[in-house]
Design a protein around this motif. Structure first.
Motif, PDB file in Angstrom:
ATOM      1  N   LEU A 338       0.846  -1.194   0.000  1.00 21.87           N
ATOM      2  CA  LEU A 338       0.000   0.000   0.000  1.00 21.87           C
ATOM      3  C   LEU A 338       0.880   1.242   0.000  1.00 21.87           C
ATOM      4  O   LEU A 338       1.847   1.340   0.741  1.00 21.87           O
ATOM      5  CB  LEU A 338      -0.925   0.011   1.216  1.00 21.87           C
ATOM      6  CG  LEU A 338      -1.901  -1.153   1.323  1.00 21.87           C
ATOM      7  CD1 LEU A 338      -2.812  -0.988   2.535  1.00 21.87           C
ATOM      8  CD2 LEU A 338      -2.750  -1.273   0.050  1.00 21.87           C
ATOM      9  N   GLY A 339       0.537   2.178  -0.839  1.00 26.99           N
ATOM     10  CA  GLY A 339       1.319   3.402  -0.961  1.00 26.99           C
ATOM     11  C   GLY A 339       2.337   3.362  -2.075  1.00 26.99           C
ATOM     12  O   GLY A 339       2.726   4.415  -2.592  1.00 26.99           O
ATOM     13  N   LEU A 340       2.790   2.170  -2.456  1.00 27.98           N
ATOM     14  CA  LEU A 340       3.696   2.072  -3.601  1.00 27.98           C
ATOM     15  C   LEU A 340       2.904   2.316  -4.886  1.00 27.98           C
ATOM     16  O   LEU A 340       1.806   1.786  -5.062  1.00 27.98           O
ATOM     17  CB  LEU A 340       4.342   0.689  -3.659  1.00 27.98           C
ATOM     18  CG  LEU A 340       5.214   0.261  -2.477  1.00 27.98           C
ATOM     19  CD1 LEU A 340       5.787  -1.123  -2.752  1.00 27.98           C
ATOM     20  CD2 LEU A 340       6.327   1.259  -2.228  1.00 27.98           C
ATOM     21  N   ASP A 341       3.444   3.120  -5.768  1.00 32.27           N
ATOM     22  CA  ASP A 341       2.767   3.434  -7.042  1.00 32.27           C
ATOM     23  C   ASP A 341       1.363   3.979  -6.806  1.00 32.27           C
ATOM     24  O   ASP A 341       0.471   3.825  -7.645  1.00 32.27           O
ATOM     25  CB  ASP A 341       2.661   2.187  -7.936  1.00 32.27           C
ATOM     26  CG  ASP A 341       4.013   1.672  -8.379  1.00 32.27           C
ATOM     27  OD1 ASP A 341       5.004   2.401  -8.213  1.00 32.27           O
ATOM     28  OD2 ASP A 341       4.080   0.552  -8.897  1.00 32.27           O
ATOM     29  N   GLY A 342       1.130   4.595  -5.650  1.00 33.40           N
ATOM     30  CA  GLY A 342      -0.192   5.143  -5.362  1.00 33.40           C
ATOM     31  C   GLY A 342      -1.241   4.102  -5.052  1.00 33.40           C
ATOM     32  O   GLY A 342      -2.437   4.386  -5.097  1.00 33.40           O
ATOM     33  N   VAL A 343      -0.828   2.862  -4.725  1.00 34.35           N
ATOM     34  CA  VAL A 343      -1.783   1.796  -4.414  1.00 34.35           C
ATOM     35  C   VAL A 343      -2.517   2.149  -3.129  1.00 34.35           C
ATOM     36  O   VAL A 343      -1.898   2.483  -2.116  1.00 34.35           O
ATOM     37  CB  VAL A 343      -1.068   0.440  -4.253  1.00 34.35           C
ATOM     38  CG1 VAL A 343      -2.076  -0.648  -3.911  1.00 34.35           C
ATOM     39  CG2 VAL A 343      -0.320   0.085  -5.527  1.00 34.35           C
ATOM     40  N   SER A 344      -3.842   2.069  -3.158  1.00 35.93           N
ATOM     41  CA  SER A 344      -4.659   2.409  -1.995  1.00 35.93           C
ATOM     42  C   SER A 344      -5.194   1.146  -1.350  1.00 35.93           C
ATOM     43  O   SER A 344      -5.184   0.068  -1.946  1.00 35.93           O
ATOM     44  CB  SER A 344      -5.819   3.323  -2.397  1.00 35.93           C
ATOM     45  OG  SER A 344      -6.626   2.707  -3.382  1.00 35.93           O
ATOM     46  N   ASP A 345      -5.674   1.283  -0.137  1.00 31.94           N
ATOM     47  CA  ASP A 345      -6.219   0.158   0.610  1.00 31.94           C
ATOM     48  C   ASP A 345      -7.544  -0.264  -0.012  1.00 31.94           C
ATOM     49  O   ASP A 345      -8.486   0.525  -0.069  1.00 31.94           O
ATOM     50  CB  ASP A 345      -6.423   0.576   2.079  1.00 31.94           C
ATOM     51  CG  ASP A 345      -6.744  -0.612   2.965  1.00 31.94           C
ATOM     52  OD1 ASP A 345      -7.246  -1.637   2.455  1.00 31.94           O
ATOM     53  OD2 ASP A 345      -6.502  -0.512   4.187  1.00 31.94           O
ATOM     54  N   PRO A 346      -7.676  -1.512  -0.496  1.00 28.43           N
ATOM     55  CA  PRO A 346      -8.923  -1.948  -1.122  1.00 28.43           C
ATOM     56  C   PRO A 346     -10.084  -2.040  -0.147  1.00 28.43           C
ATOM     57  O   PRO A 346     -11.229  -2.099  -0.557  1.00 28.43           O
ATOM     58  CB  PRO A 346      -8.574  -3.330  -1.687  1.00 28.43           C
ATOM     59  CG  PRO A 346      -7.483  -3.819  -0.791  1.00 28.43           C
ATOM     60  CD  PRO A 346      -6.689  -2.605  -0.434  1.00 28.43           C
TER      61      PRO A 346
END
Length: 352
Positions: A338-346
């Motif tokens: 989470l947070g890498l490449d703007g990945v958000s918490d699903p």
């Protein structure tokens, strides 16, 4: 062919592998894709991949040292990448499908490239009691890694035929134990059982299914660990669970799936069901986070299996590469992607 095996408990009930015209087969026939569909799949993999199948920022890795591993407690488990897992049991080290190559490919100038470096080099690994191999595909059987591990490894445990490949590579035949499905062998006080998976094998154009594929049961006294290798979902998981479960930890394929090949790789929903079939207590998803082998985003397998496990109240752990997980004192770990490449918490609505 070098072997040192004994029948598994009640092995007369489950079926061993079978061959037809020199090729191994799954217990349930798996549909083989035609030439045109195979060509279309390859074309899409090369020219029509979506964005984010590879991370654009560094994947976090916890560096390991030999001294730290030797000092670590028994029942420690470390993901080194993809399906490569290092385990410490009975003061010895065991490793599954050791792939340290830069690319999961027959050549190192082309093919899927690693997202991250291994947490420890082959040279710095402590002595290995046994290498446990699931099948001969390039993302599971690394020629250079096998050669470099040969001098520091006591045994190589393989499905039928894979050991013959190692012998051709120059590995001492006395170190190799080749097992059929439901056969077992004892190494260093542990029992290993080669159990079925639903997959295929081959490293070239003319050796399709000439060697066997397998999952593995590892029994250390009261501790039981399952390693899935590669597999589509099938009723074999339930049979393995009935025969050898419950498992304290399952190392389960969760990644490089695609609707185009449903019979040989599991979707996350099927991975979770397989874990339940096995009577698993803790699930550690593997076969993800290291190579770009399908069309989904690199982080999708983590998101999907974590959400599914929470929905079903299944205990799941997602350690970083190189981060210790202890089977006796399990913990969930952090969703490090989470947070890498703007990945958000699903699990969190985007407008929250």
């Amino acid at each position: 062919m070098a072997t040192s095996t004994s029948p598994a408990d009640n092995a007369s009930t489950p079926e061993a592998s079978r061959q037809a015209q020199g090729q191994y087969r799954n217990h349930v026939p798996v549909k083989r894709e035609g030439f045109r569909k195979t060509l279309r799949i390859i074309w899409n993999m090369i020219f029509h991949k979506p964005r984010d199948t590879r991370p654009s920022t560094p994947v976090p890795v916890q560096t390991l040292t030999q001294a730290a591993l030797i000092a670590a407690p028994n029942h420690s488990v470390y993901r080194l990448g993809h399906s490569t897992v290092l385990l410490k049991l009975r003061d010895k080290f065991w490793i599954t499908d050791p792939v340290f190559a830069e690319r999961a490919s027959p050549v190192q100038w082309a093919g899927p490239k690693r997202f991250h470096q291994p947490p420890i080099s082959l040279e710095d690994l402590p002595p290995i009691e046994a290498v446990i191999l699931s099948h001969d595909h390039y993302d599971h059987l690394d020629y250079q890694a096998v050669l470099k591990l040969a001098d520091k490894t006591q045994y190589f445990l393989t499905p039928l035929g894979v050991g013959d490949t190692l012998i051709k590579w120059g590995i001492d035949a006395s170190k190799i134990r080749q097992l059929d499905w439901w056969q077992s062998t004892e190494v260093g006080g542990l029992q290993f059982v080669a159990t079925p998976s639903q997959h295929f094998s081959g490293r070239g154009l003319f050796d399709s299914n000439s060697t066997l594929w397998a999952s593995w049961v590892m029994i250390d006294g009261d501790t039981r660990i399952f390693f899935s290798g590669d597999s589509g979902y099938f009723d074999g998981f339930k049979r393995i669970g009935e025969q050898y479960g419950p498992f304290d930890l399952t190392l389960m394929e969760t990644g490089a799936y695609n609707v185009e090949w449903p019979h040989v790789h599991m979707q996350p929903e099927q991975t979770l069901q397989a874990h339940i079939d096995l009577k698993g207590r803790w699930l550690l998803p593997i076969h993800n986070g290291t190579f770009d082998l399908s069309m989904h985003t690199w982080y999708e397998p983590f998101d999907r299996i974590l959400a599914l496990a929470w929905e079903r109240s299944v205990s799941i752990t997602t350690p970083q590469m190189g981060e210790a997980f202890n089977v006796m004192y399990p913990q969930r770990g952090r969703p490090w992607w989470l947070g890498l490449d703007g990945v958000s918490d699903p699990m969190v609505p985007q407008n929250a």
